[in-house]
Design an enzyme around this catalytic site. Structure first.
Site, PDB file in Angstrom:
ATOM      1  N   TYR A   1      26.585 -47.963 -27.166  1.00 40.44           N
ATOM      2  CA  TYR A   1      27.643 -48.217 -28.146  1.00 40.44           C
ATOM      3  C   TYR A   1      27.883 -46.935 -28.924  1.00 40.44           C
ATOM      4  CZ  TYR A   1      30.273 -49.695 -32.151  1.00 40.44           C
ATOM      5  OH  TYR A   1      31.265 -49.777 -33.097  1.00 40.44           O
TER       6      TYR A   1
ATOM      7  N   GLU B   1      36.280 -46.893 -31.430  1.00 36.92           N
ATOM      8  CA  GLU B   1      35.060 -47.408 -30.829  1.00 36.92           C
ATOM      9  C   GLU B   1      35.090 -47.242 -29.305  1.00 36.92           C
ATOM     10  OE1 GLU B   1      33.269 -51.378 -32.382  1.00 36.92           O
ATOM     11  OE2 GLU B   1      34.299 -51.861 -30.534  1.00 36.92           O
TER      12      GLU B   1
END
Ligand code: GDP
Ligand code: MN
Length: 381
Positions: free
Chosen positions: A101, A189
C-alpha cells in the site's frame, strides 16, 4: 471529486510512475481486440467509482481474447455495488510477488500531508489500520520542503522493501507527491503497488481525489466528473452551490453558514433529536436557492420535521421566507416546519410566513425543542 482508475493512471504515466499497459473498452468486441493486441492474459477492470471492486466481481483475469469477450459482455452493463459499468480498463496481467500500500492524504490533526506505506497492500487501508496498526508506516510532510528522499527511505525501510527497489520506490513516491500537489488532490493512492515476479515496482490500481474547492484551478477536470456514483440530491445540491451532506436522523435542517449549521445540529442532538442532514445555503441565498434546498431535504424519505434556522446578515429573511413559501407550493408536503428567522428584514420575513401557518420560534433553543418534539410525535403516531 473522485477520478477513475484509468484517469489516475494517465496521471501516473505522465509523472513516470510505472503502470501496466492498458486501454479502455466499452464493448466486448473492443475488449477482445485489445486482448488480441496484448497477446497474453489480461485483466478486465470495471471503471466504477467504488472501492473493493475486486471482491465485488469487478476485476477479472482472463487467458484468451475470446474469454475477454465473454467476460466483458457479462460485466459491461451489469452493476458493481449498484453502479452501472459502462467501461472496462483492459490491462496486461502482471505476475505479483507482493502487494504494497502506498498513499498520501491530508492529516487533519497536524494540518499537513501524511505519506503512508504498508507491506500489506491490496486490501482496505482502514482495515489494516484497525486490525494491525503497527504494520502502517507514516511520515508527515512539511509543505515548504516537500517529500524528501530520506523520508521515502524511512518508509521503504519500515515496510522491509528489498534494497534493490528503494531507488524506484523513492522516485514513485516523489512523482506521486508532485502529482498530488500540482493537482490540489486531497488523496493520491496506489493500492496495490506491486513487486512483480521480475522484481519491478508497478502501480496496479490508482485512486485520486481532487479538492472540489480548487477545481477552478484545473478546468480540464470540470467536465470529467462522473455522476453515476452520486445521488440525485448531491447533484442537485452542487447545481445550486449548496453544501449538503445526508445524515441518518429525521430532522431536516436548513441553515445559513457552516458554523451555524454545526451549532444547529449540536443543539438538536442536545435536545434528544437527530439531524437528517447538514445543509449550508451559504450567505446571501435568494428564494430560488432556499426552495432548491428545501426540495432536497424533503426528497429524503427519512425526514419527518424540518428546522429552518436563519441568522440574517447578507442573507435577507424576506428572501428566505419567499423561498419557503415557493417550495411549499412546489412540493405538496405534510411535514411540519419550524422556522427561526432573525436579522436583516426579519419583520418582512415573518409577515410573509404568517400567512403560511408555520411554527415559528424566537430563539434557537426554542426552535430545536419544537422540532425535536414534532419529530418524536411523528415517531409515536
Ligand atoms: P479494487 O478491488 O477496486 O481495489 O481493485 P484493484 O485494482 O486494487 O484490484 C484488486 C486486486 O486484484 C489486486 O489487489 C490484485 O490482487 C488483483 N489484480 C489486479 N490486477 C492484477 C493483475 O494484473 N494480475 C494479478 N495476478 N492480480 C491482479
Ligand atoms: Mn485497489
Amino acid at each position: 471529486m473522485r477520478l477513475h482508475e484509468y484517469q489516475s493512471k494517465e496521471i501516473f504515466h505522465q509523472q513516470h510512475i510505472p503502470i501496466p499497459r492498458g486501454r479502455l473498452a466499452s464493448t466486448p468486441e473492443e475488449a477482445k481486440l485489445i486482448a488480441e493486441e496484448f497477446n497474453g492474459p489480461v485483466v478486465l477492470k470495471a471503471q466504477v467509482l467504488v472501492g473493493g471492486r475486486g471482491k465485488a466481481g469487478g476485476i477479472r483475469l482472463v487467458k484468451s481474447p475470446s474469454e475477454a469477450h465473454e467476460v466483458a459482455s457479462k460485466i459491461l452493463g451489469s452493476r458493481i455495488k449498484d453502479i452501472p459499468v459502462r467501461r472496462l480498463l483492459i490491462e496486461e496481467a502482471v505476475n505479483i510477488q507482493q502487494e504494497i500500500y502506498f498513499g498520501m492524504t491530508v492529516d487533519r490533526k497536524t494540518g499537513e500531508t501524511i505519506v503512508i506505506a504498508s507491506a500489506e497492500g491490496g486490501v482496505d487501508i482502514e482495515e489494516i489500520a484497525r486490525k494491525t496498526p503497527e504494520k502502517i508506516a507514516k511520515v508527515g510532510i512539511n509543505p515548504l520542503l516537500g517529500l524528501k528522499g530520506f523520508q521515502a527511505r524511512i518508509l521503504a525501510a519500515e515496510i522491509d522493501l528489498p534494497r534493490n527497489l528503494w531507488r524506484s520506490f523513492i522516485e514513485i513516491a516523489q512523482n506521486l507527491y508532485r502529482a498530488y500537489t500540482q493537482l490540489d488532490a486531497t488523496l493520491a493512492e496506489i493500492n496495490p503497488l506491486v513487486i512483480t515476479s521480475s522484481n519491478r515496482l508497478v502501480a496496479l490500481d490508482g485512486k485520486i481525489l481532487l479538492d472540489e474547492n480548487a477545481l477552478f484551478r484545473h478546468p480540464e477536470y470540470l467536465d470529467k466528473r462522473d455522476l453515476s456514483a452520486e445521488t440525485p440530491e448531491e447533484i442537485e445540491a452542487r447545481k445550486f452551490c449548496l453544501s449538503y451532506i445526508k445524515l441518518s436522523g429525521n430532522i431536516g435542517c436548513l441553515v445559513n453558514g457552516a458554523g451555524l449549521a454545526m451549532a444547529t445540529m449540536d443543539i438538536i442532538q442536545h435536545k434528544g433529536g437527530q439531524a437528517a442532514n447538514f445543509l449550508d445555503i451559504g450567505g446571501g441565498a435568494g428564494a430560488e436557492k432556499v426552495a432548491a434546498a428545501l426540495r432536497i431535504i424533503l426528497s429524503d424519505p427519512q425526514v419527518e420535521t424540518v428546522l429552518i434556522n436563519i441568522f440574517g446578515g447578507i442573507t435577507r429573511c424576506d428572501e428566505v421566507a419567499r423561498g419557503i413559501i415557493k417550495s411549499m407550493e412546489d412540493v405538496d408536503t405534510k411535514i411540519p416546519f419550524v422556522v427561526r428567522l432573525v436579522g436583516t428584514n426579519e419583520e418582512e420575513g415573518k409577515q410573509i410566513l404568517a400567512s403560511a401557518n408555520l411554527e415559528t420560534a424566537d430563539t434557537l433553543q426554542e426552535a430545536a425543542e419544537k422540532a425535536v418534539a414534532l419529530s418524536m410525535e411523528v415517531l409515536v403516531s
